[in-house]
Design a protein around this motif. Structure first.
Motif, short mmCIF file in Angstrom:
data_model
loop_
_atom_site.label_atom_id
_atom_site.label_comp_id
_atom_site.label_asym_id
_atom_site.label_seq_id
_atom_site.Cartn_x
_atom_site.Cartn_y
_atom_site.Cartn_z
N ARG A 24 28.21 -43.59 -7.47
CA ARG A 24 28.70 -42.14 -6.89
C ARG A 24 27.83 -40.92 -7.15
O ARG A 24 27.85 -40.28 -5.84
N GLU A 25 26.84 -40.95 -7.66
CA GLU A 25 25.86 -40.14 -7.52
C GLU A 25 24.86 -40.18 -6.44
O GLU A 25 24.56 -39.20 -5.75
N GLN A 26 24.52 -41.33 -5.80
CA GLN A 26 23.92 -41.53 -4.63
C GLN A 26 24.57 -40.89 -3.39
O GLN A 26 24.12 -40.48 -2.33
N ARG A 27 25.80 -41.08 -3.48
CA ARG A 27 26.96 -40.39 -2.35
C ARG A 27 27.16 -39.00 -2.74
O ARG A 27 27.67 -38.32 -1.89
N GLY A 28 26.67 -38.42 -3.80
CA GLY A 28 26.99 -36.85 -4.16
C GLY A 28 28.45 -36.82 -4.21
O GLY A 28 28.80 -35.70 -3.89
N MET A 29 29.04 -37.54 -4.79
CA MET A 29 30.38 -37.41 -5.11
C MET A 29 30.47 -36.85 -6.54
O MET A 29 29.98 -37.34 -7.36
N SER A 30 31.63 -36.31 -6.81
CA SER A 30 32.05 -35.73 -8.23
C SER A 30 33.04 -36.79 -8.79
O SER A 30 33.41 -37.56 -7.96
N GLN A 31 32.87 -36.76 -10.13
CA GLN A 31 33.94 -37.53 -10.94
C GLN A 31 35.41 -37.38 -10.51
O GLN A 31 36.28 -38.24 -10.28
#
Length: 135
Positions: A24-31
């Motif tokens: 998720r963080e690698q893709r810059g997505m929020s929870q």
């Protein structure tokens, strides 16, 4: 790594959660964005990432589709049976830390996108040649 009590989360669940967070963080997505994409609350994503709630098989499949990775990606880096527990935990921690780093994430995504098995093996061999020997 064995199940502690029926229904209780295990070290494997924590590992899967770390992999979800790293992807998720690698893709810059929020929870919240990830939760919306698989129809759960951001609080549920938090629980998955902390390893306090187990992720069901169907949800893992949905997450693999969102991240465009094979389901086994969530289990990569788990220690094999027979390893000393402390050594296994250290290996998982080291791999998780690498996976969360920018370079680690980019490397994993680029490597996973290579479809030519022979090329992947050659790249792996190159990395092993460049890596310091572990005696």
């Amino acid at each position: 790594m064995k199940r502690k009590t029926r229904g209780q989360a295990t070290d494997i669940d924590a590992h899967v959660g770390e992999r979800i967070r790293a992807l998720r963080e690698q893709r810059g997505m929020s929870q919240e964005a990830l939760g919306q994409s698989v129809d759960v609350s951001f609080q549920q994503i938090q629980k998955y990432e902390r390893g306090t709630n187990r992720v069901g098989a169907s949800r893992l499949f949905e997450l693999s589709q969102v991240f465009n990775v094979p389901v086994e990606t969530f289990f990569s880096g788990l220690p094999s049976e027979g390893k000393d527990d402390a050594e296994a935990r250290a290996a998982v921690s080291q791999l998780s830390q690498f996976a969360r780093s920018r370079e680690g994430g980019e490397l994993m995504m680029a490597f996973a996108s290579i479809k030519d098995v022979k090329a992947r093996r050659q790249i792996l061999q190159l990395i092993k040649t460049l890596a310091p020997d572990e005696d």
